[in-house]
Design a protein around this motif. Structure first.
Motif, short mmCIF file in Angstrom:
data_model
loop_
_atom_site.label_atom_id
_atom_site.label_comp_id
_atom_site.label_asym_id
_atom_site.label_seq_id
_atom_site.Cartn_x
_atom_site.Cartn_y
_atom_site.Cartn_z
N ASN A 38 0.83 -1.21 0.00
CA ASN A 38 0.00 0.00 0.00
C ASN A 38 0.87 1.26 0.00
OD1 ASN A 38 -2.36 -1.50 0.01
ND2 ASN A 38 -2.66 -1.34 2.21
N HIS A 39 1.91 1.26 0.80
CA HIS A 39 2.86 2.38 0.86
C HIS A 39 3.44 2.64 -0.54
CE1 HIS A 39 6.41 4.69 2.15
NE2 HIS A 39 7.10 3.89 1.36
N ALA A 40 3.92 1.58 -1.17
CA ALA A 40 4.53 1.71 -2.50
C ALA A 40 3.51 2.14 -3.55
CB ALA A 40 5.17 0.38 -2.90
N TRP A 41 2.35 1.54 -3.52
CA TRP A 41 1.33 1.79 -4.53
C TRP A 41 0.85 3.23 -4.51
CZ3 TRP A 41 0.74 -1.02 -8.58
CH2 TRP A 41 -0.41 -0.93 -9.37
N ARG A 42 0.70 3.79 -3.32
CA ARG A 42 0.24 5.19 -3.19
C ARG A 42 1.25 6.18 -3.75
NH1 ARG A 42 -1.53 3.33 1.87
NH2 ARG A 42 0.35 4.18 2.85
N ARG A 43 2.51 5.79 -3.79
CA ARG A 43 3.58 6.71 -4.20
C ARG A 43 4.08 6.47 -5.63
NH1 ARG A 43 3.18 5.96 0.87
NH2 ARG A 43 3.81 7.50 2.42
N TRP A 44 3.71 5.37 -6.22
CA TRP A 44 4.23 4.99 -7.54
C TRP A 44 3.46 5.72 -8.64
CZ3 TRP A 44 2.89 0.51 -11.04
CH2 TRP A 44 3.92 0.23 -11.93
N GLY A 45 4.16 6.21 -9.65
CA GLY A 45 3.56 7.02 -10.70
C GLY A 45 2.81 6.30 -11.80
N CYS A 46 2.80 4.97 -11.79
CA CYS A 46 2.17 4.23 -12.90
C CYS A 46 0.89 3.50 -12.51
CB CYS A 46 3.18 3.22 -13.47
SG CYS A 46 4.66 3.99 -14.17
N THR A 47 0.35 3.78 -11.36
CA THR A 47 -0.83 3.04 -10.90
C THR A 47 -2.03 3.19 -11.82
OG1 THR A 47 -1.49 4.86 -9.46
CG2 THR A 47 -0.15 3.11 -8.47
N ARG A 48 -2.11 4.29 -12.54
CA ARG A 48 -3.25 4.52 -13.44
C ARG A 48 -3.35 3.44 -14.51
NH1 ARG A 48 1.01 6.70 -15.24
NH2 ARG A 48 1.47 7.06 -17.44
N LEU A 49 -2.25 2.75 -14.79
CA LEU A 49 -2.24 1.70 -15.81
C LEU A 49 -2.82 0.38 -15.28
CD1 LEU A 49 1.28 2.49 -17.26
CD2 LEU A 49 -0.93 3.05 -18.28
N PHE A 50 -3.16 0.37 -14.01
CA PHE A 50 -3.72 -0.83 -13.37
C PHE A 50 -5.00 -0.45 -12.63
CE2 PHE A 50 0.81 -1.32 -13.84
CZ PHE A 50 0.90 -2.57 -14.44
N PRO A 51 -6.04 -0.11 -13.38
CA PRO A 51 -7.26 0.41 -12.75
C PRO A 51 -7.99 -0.60 -11.85
CG PRO A 51 -7.62 0.00 -15.09
CD PRO A 51 -6.15 -0.17 -14.84
N SER A 52 -7.70 -1.88 -11.99
CA SER A 52 -8.36 -2.87 -11.14
C SER A 52 -7.71 -3.03 -9.78
CB SER A 52 -8.39 -4.23 -11.85
OG SER A 52 -9.20 -4.15 -13.00
N ILE A 53 -6.50 -2.52 -9.62
CA ILE A 53 -5.82 -2.59 -8.33
C ILE A 53 -6.08 -1.26 -7.63
CG2 ILE A 53 -3.62 -2.92 -7.15
CD1 ILE A 53 -2.64 -4.42 -9.64
N LYS A 54 -7.12 -1.27 -6.81
CA LYS A 54 -7.58 -0.01 -6.22
C LYS A 54 -8.28 -0.28 -4.90
CE LYS A 54 -11.80 -0.42 -8.83
NZ LYS A 54 -12.57 -0.02 -9.95
N GLY A 55 -8.93 0.72 -4.40
CA GLY A 55 -9.67 0.59 -3.15
C GLY A 55 -8.82 1.00 -1.97
N HIS A 56 -9.35 0.81 -0.79
CA HIS A 56 -8.64 1.23 0.42
C HIS A 56 -7.49 0.29 0.77
CE1 HIS A 56 -11.18 -1.84 2.23
NE2 HIS A 56 -10.37 -1.81 3.27
N ASP A 57 -7.46 -0.92 0.20
CA ASP A 57 -6.41 -1.88 0.54
C ASP A 57 -5.96 -2.68 -0.68
OD1 ASP A 57 -4.62 -3.46 1.90
OD2 ASP A 57 -6.16 -4.71 2.84
N PRO A 58 -5.26 -2.05 -1.62
CA PRO A 58 -4.75 -2.82 -2.77
C PRO A 58 -3.73 -3.86 -2.33
CG PRO A 58 -3.88 -0.59 -2.80
CD PRO A 58 -4.92 -0.64 -1.72
N GLY A 59 -3.16 -3.69 -1.14
CA GLY A 59 -2.21 -4.66 -0.62
C GLY A 59 -2.81 -6.04 -0.46
N ASN A 60 -4.10 -6.13 -0.18
CA ASN A 60 -4.74 -7.45 -0.07
C ASN A 60 -4.74 -8.15 -1.42
OD1 ASN A 60 -6.24 -9.46 1.53
ND2 ASN A 60 -7.90 -8.94 0.14
N GLN A 61 -4.99 -7.41 -2.49
CA GLN A 61 -4.94 -8.00 -3.83
C GLN A 61 -3.52 -8.49 -4.13
OE1 GLN A 61 -6.79 -5.51 -6.90
NE2 GLN A 61 -7.89 -4.49 -5.26
#
Length: 132
Positions: A38-61
Protein backbone atom coordinates in the motif's frame (compact mmCIF):
# COMPACT_ATOMS: atom_id res chain seq x y z
CA UNK A 1 -6.15 -6.68 -19.02
CA UNK A 2 -8.38 -8.42 -16.52
CA UNK A 3 -8.01 -7.76 -12.80
CA UNK A 4 -6.19 -11.08 -12.41
CA UNK A 5 -3.76 -10.23 -15.23
CA UNK A 6 -3.06 -6.82 -13.70
CA UNK A 7 -2.31 -8.34 -10.30
CA UNK A 8 -0.11 -11.01 -11.92
CA UNK A 9 1.92 -8.41 -13.78
CA UNK A 10 2.52 -6.33 -10.66
CA UNK A 11 3.31 -9.32 -8.41
CA UNK A 12 5.90 -10.59 -10.91
CA UNK A 13 7.51 -7.21 -11.40
CA UNK A 14 7.78 -6.54 -7.67
CA UNK A 15 9.41 -9.95 -7.17
CA UNK A 16 11.99 -9.19 -9.86
CA UNK A 17 12.66 -5.66 -8.65
CA UNK A 18 13.10 -6.88 -5.07
CA UNK A 19 15.65 -9.43 -6.27
CA UNK A 20 17.45 -6.73 -8.24
CA UNK A 21 17.69 -4.70 -5.03
CA UNK A 22 19.62 -7.54 -3.38
CA UNK A 23 16.74 -8.78 -1.26
CA UNK A 24 16.50 -12.52 -0.68
CA UNK A 25 13.18 -12.36 1.18
CA UNK A 26 10.76 -10.17 3.10
CA UNK A 27 8.55 -11.12 5.99
CA UNK A 28 5.49 -13.09 4.96
CA UNK A 29 3.42 -11.46 7.69
CA UNK A 30 0.19 -10.55 5.91
CA UNK A 31 -0.21 -7.11 7.47
CA UNK A 32 3.41 -6.09 6.89
CA UNK A 33 3.31 -7.28 3.28
CA UNK A 34 0.03 -5.49 2.60
CA UNK A 35 1.11 -2.26 4.28
CA UNK A 36 4.41 -2.26 2.38
CA UNK A 37 2.55 -2.68 -0.90
CA UNK A 38 0.00 0.00 0.00
CA UNK A 39 2.86 2.38 0.86
CA UNK A 40 4.53 1.71 -2.50
CA UNK A 41 1.33 1.79 -4.53
CA UNK A 42 0.24 5.19 -3.19
CA UNK A 43 3.58 6.71 -4.20
CA UNK A 44 4.23 4.99 -7.54
CA UNK A 45 3.56 7.02 -10.70
CA UNK A 46 2.17 4.23 -12.90
CA UNK A 47 -0.83 3.04 -10.90
CA UNK A 48 -3.25 4.52 -13.44
CA UNK A 49 -2.24 1.70 -15.81
CA UNK A 50 -3.72 -0.83 -13.37
CA UNK A 51 -7.26 0.41 -12.75
CA UNK A 52 -8.36 -2.87 -11.14
CA UNK A 53 -5.82 -2.59 -8.33
CA UNK A 54 -7.58 -0.01 -6.22
CA UNK A 55 -9.67 0.59 -3.15
CA UNK A 56 -8.64 1.23 0.42
CA UNK A 57 -6.41 -1.88 0.54
CA UNK A 58 -4.75 -2.82 -2.77
CA UNK A 59 -2.21 -4.66 -0.62
CA UNK A 60 -4.74 -7.45 -0.07
CA UNK A 61 -4.94 -8.00 -3.83
CA UNK A 62 -1.13 -8.08 -3.91
CA UNK A 63 -0.99 -10.56 -1.00
CA UNK A 64 -3.45 -12.87 -2.76
CA UNK A 65 -1.40 -12.58 -5.95
CA UNK A 66 1.80 -13.49 -4.09
CA UNK A 67 0.06 -16.63 -2.80
CA UNK A 68 -1.04 -17.65 -6.28
CA UNK A 69 2.22 -16.79 -8.04
CA UNK A 70 3.91 -20.18 -7.72
CA UNK A 71 1.09 -21.93 -9.59
CA UNK A 72 1.04 -19.53 -12.54
CA UNK A 73 2.29 -20.70 -15.91
CA UNK A 74 4.23 -18.45 -18.24
CA UNK A 75 5.36 -16.12 -15.49
CA UNK A 76 8.82 -14.56 -15.25
CA UNK A 77 8.87 -14.70 -11.43
CA UNK A 78 6.99 -15.93 -8.39
CA UNK A 79 7.07 -15.85 -4.61
CA UNK A 80 7.64 -18.84 -2.36
CA UNK A 81 5.88 -18.30 0.95
CA UNK A 82 6.48 -19.73 4.39
CA UNK A 83 8.10 -17.90 7.30
CA UNK A 84 9.44 -15.53 4.63
CA UNK A 85 8.15 -14.43 1.21
CA UNK A 86 11.00 -15.28 -1.14
CA UNK A 87 10.90 -13.98 -4.72
CA UNK A 88 12.56 -16.04 -7.44
CA UNK A 89 13.02 -16.06 -11.21
CA UNK A 90 11.05 -18.89 -12.81
CA UNK A 91 13.23 -19.12 -15.91
CA UNK A 92 16.33 -20.82 -14.50
CA UNK A 93 18.78 -19.49 -17.07
CA UNK A 94 17.73 -15.83 -16.62
CA UNK A 95 18.83 -13.26 -14.08
CA UNK A 96 16.33 -11.03 -12.30
CA UNK A 97 17.55 -8.11 -14.40
CA UNK A 98 17.03 -9.98 -17.68
CA UNK A 99 13.55 -11.07 -16.63
CA UNK A 100 12.54 -7.59 -15.46
CA UNK A 101 13.81 -6.01 -18.68
CA UNK A 102 11.74 -8.55 -20.64
CA UNK A 103 8.74 -7.82 -18.41
CA UNK A 104 9.04 -4.06 -18.97
CA UNK A 105 7.19 -2.32 -21.78
CA UNK A 106 6.91 1.03 -23.51
CA UNK A 107 4.34 2.10 -20.93
CA UNK A 108 6.18 0.81 -17.86
CA UNK A 109 9.95 0.81 -18.05
CA UNK A 110 12.50 -1.23 -16.16
CA UNK A 111 13.22 1.88 -14.09
CA UNK A 112 9.51 2.31 -13.27
CA UNK A 113 9.32 -1.24 -11.95
CA UNK A 114 12.52 -0.76 -9.97
CA UNK A 115 10.99 2.32 -8.35
CA UNK A 116 7.97 0.28 -7.25
CA UNK A 117 10.30 -2.33 -5.80
CA UNK A 118 12.32 0.33 -3.93
CA UNK A 119 9.16 1.86 -2.49
CA UNK A 120 7.96 -1.59 -1.42
CA UNK A 121 11.21 -2.56 0.33
CA UNK A 122 11.71 0.80 2.04
CA UNK A 123 8.55 0.34 4.12
CA UNK A 124 9.74 -2.78 5.94
CA UNK A 125 11.56 -2.71 9.26
CA UNK A 126 15.19 -3.91 9.01
CA UNK A 127 14.36 -7.23 10.69
CA UNK A 128 11.63 -7.86 8.09
CA UNK A 129 14.06 -7.89 5.15
CA UNK A 130 16.69 -10.53 4.40
CA UNK A 131 19.36 -9.18 2.08
CA UNK A 132 21.66 -11.35 -0.03
Amino acid sequence: MSKDQQVKEVVEAVALAVLQLGVRAVTSNKMSLEFAFNHAWRRWGCTRLFPSIKGHDPGNQFWIGVGRSERRRGAFAAWETGAWAQPYVKIASWTAEEALRAHASEEISYEDWMELGRLFVEYFKPEEVDYV
